[in-house]
Design a protein around this motif. Structure first.
Motif, PDB file in Angstrom:
ATOM      1  N   GLU A  55     -38.831  42.383  60.582  1.00 27.50           N
ATOM      2  CA  GLU A  55     -39.572  43.569  60.996  1.00 27.50           C
ATOM      3  C   GLU A  55     -40.940  43.202  61.554  1.00 27.50           C
ATOM      4  N   GLN A  56     -41.528  42.131  61.053  1.00 30.55           N
ATOM      5  CA  GLN A  56     -42.874  41.741  61.474  1.00 30.55           C
ATOM      6  C   GLN A  56     -42.891  40.848  62.712  1.00 30.55           C
ATOM      7  N   LEU A  57     -41.736  40.372  63.138  1.00 29.62           N
ATOM      8  CA  LEU A  57     -41.696  39.525  64.335  1.00 29.62           C
ATOM      9  C   LEU A  57     -42.239  40.244  65.562  1.00 29.62           C
ATOM     10  N   SER A  58     -42.205  41.569  65.556  1.00 28.34           N
ATOM     11  CA  SER A  58     -42.716  42.332  66.702  1.00 28.34           C
ATOM     12  C   SER A  58     -44.218  42.150  66.880  1.00 28.34           C
ATOM     13  N   LYS A  59     -44.912  41.660  65.855  1.00 25.50           N
ATOM     14  CA  LYS A  59     -46.357  41.427  65.953  1.00 25.50           C
ATOM     15  C   LYS A  59     -46.685  40.148  66.717  1.00 25.50           C
ATOM     16  N   ALA A  60     -45.678  39.304  66.931  1.00 27.18           N
ATOM     17  CA  ALA A  60     -45.882  38.081  67.716  1.00 27.18           C
ATOM     18  C   ALA A  60     -45.672  38.381  69.192  1.00 27.18           C
ATOM     19  N   ARG A  61     -46.155  37.478  70.032  1.00 30.31           N
ATOM     20  CA  ARG A  61     -46.011  37.627  71.477  1.00 30.31           C
ATOM     21  C   ARG A  61     -45.053  36.569  72.020  1.00 30.31           C
TER      22      ARG A  61
ATOM     23  N   ASP B  55     -40.565  28.253  56.760  1.00 28.74           N
ATOM     24  CA  ASP B  55     -40.169  27.463  55.597  1.00 28.74           C
ATOM     25  C   ASP B  55     -38.649  27.465  55.465  1.00 28.74           C
ATOM     26  N   ARG B  56     -38.143  26.780  54.449  1.00 30.86           N
ATOM     27  CA  ARG B  56     -36.704  26.599  54.303  1.00 30.86           C
ATOM     28  C   ARG B  56     -35.935  27.909  54.122  1.00 30.86           C
ATOM     29  N   GLY B  57     -36.569  28.921  53.541  1.00 30.43           N
ATOM     30  CA  GLY B  57     -35.868  30.184  53.332  1.00 30.43           C
ATOM     31  C   GLY B  57     -35.694  30.996  54.594  1.00 30.43           C
ATOM     32  N   PHE B  58     -36.230  30.515  55.712  1.00 29.58           N
ATOM     33  CA  PHE B  58     -36.213  31.292  56.954  1.00 29.58           C
ATOM     34  C   PHE B  58     -35.490  30.531  58.075  1.00 29.58           C
ATOM     35  N   THR B  59     -34.346  29.946  57.755  1.00 32.32           N
ATOM     36  CA  THR B  59     -33.617  29.189  58.770  1.00 32.32           C
ATOM     37  C   THR B  59     -32.189  29.687  58.952  1.00 32.32           C
ATOM     38  N   GLY B  60     -31.916  30.915  58.518  1.00 32.22           N
ATOM     39  CA  GLY B  60     -30.589  31.475  58.743  1.00 32.22           C
ATOM     40  C   GLY B  60     -30.357  31.774  60.221  1.00 32.22           C
ATOM     41  N   TYR B  61     -29.092  31.836  60.625  1.00 32.58           N
ATOM     42  CA  TYR B  61     -28.770  32.046  62.037  1.00 32.58           C
ATOM     43  C   TYR B  61     -29.358  33.361  62.544  1.00 32.58           C
ATOM     44  N   ARG B  62     -29.223  34.436  61.779  1.00 30.45           N
ATOM     45  CA  ARG B  62     -29.700  35.749  62.242  1.00 30.45           C
ATOM     46  C   ARG B  62     -31.201  35.731  62.485  1.00 30.45           C
ATOM     47  N   TYR B  63     -31.947  35.101  61.594  1.00 34.56           N
ATOM     48  CA  TYR B  63     -33.401  35.059  61.743  1.00 34.56           C
ATOM     49  C   TYR B  63     -33.801  34.272  62.990  1.00 34.56           C
ATOM     50  N   LEU B  64     -33.144  33.132  63.216  1.00 37.66           N
ATOM     51  CA  LEU B  64     -33.436  32.346  64.412  1.00 37.66           C
ATOM     52  C   LEU B  64     -33.033  33.103  65.682  1.00 37.66           C
ATOM     53  N   ALA B  65     -31.933  33.857  65.604  1.00 37.19           N
ATOM     54  CA  ALA B  65     -31.476  34.620  66.769  1.00 37.19           C
ATOM     55  C   ALA B  65     -32.490  35.682  67.175  1.00 37.19           C
ATOM     56  N   TRP B  66     -33.178  36.254  66.191  1.00 36.93           N
ATOM     57  CA  TRP B  66     -34.208  37.243  66.513  1.00 36.93           C
ATOM     58  C   TRP B  66     -35.350  36.599  67.301  1.00 36.93           C
ATOM     59  N   HIS B  67     -35.688  35.358  66.997  1.00 36.59           N
ATOM     60  CA  HIS B  67     -36.709  34.653  67.778  1.00 36.59           C
ATOM     61  C   HIS B  67     -36.277  34.542  69.239  1.00 36.59           C
ATOM     62  N   HIS B  68     -35.042  34.166  69.448  1.00 31.62           N
ATOM     63  CA  HIS B  68     -34.548  33.998  70.816  1.00 31.62           C
ATOM     64  C   HIS B  68     -34.551  35.341  71.548  1.00 31.62           C
ATOM     65  N   ARG B  69     -34.164  36.396  70.862  1.00 32.14           N
ATOM     66  CA  ARG B  69     -34.123  37.708  71.512  1.00 32.14           C
ATOM     67  C   ARG B  69     -35.514  38.170  71.927  1.00 32.14           C
ATOM     68  N   LEU B  70     -36.521  37.889  71.107  1.00 31.52           N
ATOM     69  CA  LEU B  70     -37.890  38.359  71.362  1.00 31.52           C
ATOM     70  C   LEU B  70     -38.701  37.375  72.201  1.00 31.52           C
ATOM     71  N   GLY B  71     -38.108  36.271  72.624  1.00 33.32           N
ATOM     72  CA  GLY B  71     -38.844  35.305  73.428  1.00 33.32           C
ATOM     73  C   GLY B  71     -39.809  34.463  72.622  1.00 33.32           C
ATOM     74  N   LEU B  72     -39.538  34.293  71.339  1.00 36.12           N
ATOM     75  CA  LEU B  72     -40.400  33.509  70.463  1.00 36.12           C
ATOM     76  C   LEU B  72     -39.789  32.131  70.231  1.00 36.12           C
ATOM     77  N   HIS B  73     -40.650  31.152  69.999  1.00 41.52           N
ATOM     78  CA  HIS B  73     -40.190  29.823  69.612  1.00 41.52           C
ATOM     79  C   HIS B  73     -40.310  29.673  68.099  1.00 41.52           C
ATOM     80  N   HIS B  74     -39.637  28.684  67.571  1.00 40.32           N
ATOM     81  CA  HIS B  74     -39.699  28.452  66.132  1.00 40.32           C
ATOM     82  C   HIS B  74     -39.593  26.973  65.826  1.00 40.32           C
ATOM     83  N   ILE B  75     -40.218  26.582  64.726  1.00 36.67           N
ATOM     84  CA  ILE B  75     -40.030  25.268  64.115  1.00 36.67           C
ATOM     85  C   ILE B  75     -39.736  25.556  62.653  1.00 36.67           C
TER      86      ILE B  75
END
Length: 452
Positions: free
Chosen positions: A198-204, A212-232
């Motif tokens: 829900e908070q990813l919308s605050k990023a550009r 962190d390790r708890g945030f590497t599920g496929y769905r969470y990473l897919a939201w980054h791709h949809r919103l044009g965000l990068h992730h490590i």
């Protein structure tokens, strides 16, 4: 010292003068009072006074804090003492959204603008952001038990009969510039990944999220791709098959581009949310100073633009998010709430987030000067943040609600900031000791210092 005081920039003065005006603005007050008739009479506890009282939160008793606060407002004149009940009733007329608007509509945009004297830090042109959550124990009132989650305390004998309400705070945090971009306070039963989405919308678009390790599920990473965000994102040993293979090899410095496929049981839900069923990502392995191997998954695919050897240092920036929560819960004693209602808890949380951003703004000129002045020293110097928070709270009324020139108040603060520097020793890595009840009790009773 002269250079420090001369560094007070025009945009910085304009920001705090704008905050002074906004606290007393009729439209701002109308948006953030509970009822139309609230804060219409000229009483001692006006709208800006109540906001400043909450912003200056202390672990002292409510009555003692109120006496000291009103005495400072009176500036040596006699004043009519108020009861703790009076401030409790007054704050019930105030919405916590007032702190959110000041932070998100005034403070954060100013930090992100090109007007400030100190340029914002970036990594290869990207903002580095973190989204993480932490649990908060709330006062044990019926209203808080109803609006937040309830935790049952158990031990080896089973249920002890003790129950308390618990909340989850989640903050979108600029890791390089120490800025809280967005804060949420929800029941702890709400999952941290769902809240983070829900908070990813605050990023550009173009921002890099360090996860962190708890945030590497496929769905969470897919939201980054949809919103044009990068992730490590840090992978666990039971994560994607490509990550498990790198863990088995146990070699650092590896970089591998892989196509991830969504699991069959996830595909229907991913389609419903408009998320991709395939992701192209890059797995990078790094070696920690302890010798442990970590595997990171990232959307930054180009080795030439984003060399593998930089990822260890970049991922280490995520530690700033942990220390930020340490400031909120330790230095600022966030869990020592000043009220027992849901609104009071939310006011304390969003006021603390606003206070942290104001501290970041005021400290940066002093920190920049100290970095330049200590270039030839053995250890680089920086301000002591325990001192900065105390000084800021102590000068809060003069800074935001007085006739004292803003420049003079900021100069006074900067003198206090540079008066007690601390050395930065990045090579110092004290070993972590196994916690024990006795050591924790000793620290809380005899060692730990409060800010205000």
């Amino acid at each position: 010292m002269r250079n420090i005081t001369e560094s007070v920039s025009g945009p910085l003065l304009q920001l705090f003068e704008s905050l002074r005006r906004q606290l007393c603005d009729a439209d701002f007050i109308a948006r953030h009072r509970v009822r139309e008739q609230d804060f219409t009479r000229q009483r001692q506890l006006t709208f800006p006074v109540v906001m400043l009282f909450i912003l200056q939160k202390t672990i002292k008793s409510l009555q003692r804090h109120l006496h000291e606060f009103m005495n400072e407002l009176a500036q040596g004149e006699l004043f009519e003492p108020l009861t703790a009940g009076a401030i409790t009733k007054a704050r019930a007329k105030l919405k916590h959204t007032a702190f959110i608007e000041l932070n998100e509509a005034t403070v954060v945009p100013w930090i992100d603008s090109s007007e400030q004297a100190q340029p914002l830090r970036r990594w290869r042109g990207h903002r580095l952001l973190g989204i993480d959550s932490s649990l908060l124990r709330l006062p044990n009132s019926a209203e808080l038990r109803e609006q937040f989650s309830v935790v049952e305390v158990t031990n080896q004998s089973g249920n002890t009969g003790t129950r308390y309400p618990e909340a989850r705070m989640s903050v979108v945090y600029d890791l390089l510039n120490r800025v809280g971009l967005d804060g949420r306070l929800e029941p702890s039963s709400l999952g941290e990944v769902d809240l983070a989405i829900e908070q990813l919308s605050k990023a550009r678009p173009g921002d890099v999220l360090i996860n962190d390790r708890g945030f590497t599920g496929y769905r969470y990473l897919a939201w980054h791709h949809r919103l044009g965000l990068h992730h490590i994102s840090r992978c666990s040993t039971a994560s994607f098959a490509a990550a498990q293979e790198i863990f088995r090899l146990n070699r650092a410095g590896r970089s591998k581009v892989v196509k991830l496929m969504a699991r069959a049981e996830e595909r229907a839900e991913l389609r419903r949310q408009g998320l991709p069923l395939e992701l192209v990502v890059r797995f990078v392995s790094v070696r920690l100073p302890t010798g442990e191997l970590e595997v990171l998954v990232t959307s930054l695919l180009a080795e030439q633009e984003y060399p593998t050897e930089e990822f260890l240092e970049v991922y280490h920036c995520r530690w700033g998010h942990e220390t930020f929560y340490g400031v909120l819960k330790g230095r600022l004693d966030l869990e020592n709430f000043s009220g027992q209602t849901a609104e009071a808890v939310r006011q304390d949380f969003h006021a603390a987030l606003l206070l942290c951003n104001l501290e970041t703004i005021l400290v940066e000129p002093s920190n920049a000067q100290m970095r330049r002045d200590s270039l030839e020293d053995k250890s680089r110097k920086q301000v002591n943040r325990a001192v900065t928070f105390h000084a800021l709270k102590d000068q809060l009324i003069e800074l935001l609600y007085s006739n004292v020139p803003t420049e003079r108040v900021i100069e006074k603060l900067q003198r206090l900031f540079v008066g007690s520097p601390v050395s930065v020793r990045p090579e110092r890595k004290p070993p972590r000791r196994k916690p024990s009840f006795a050591r924790s009790c000793h620290f809380q009773k005899r060692v730990r210092k409060i800010v205000f």
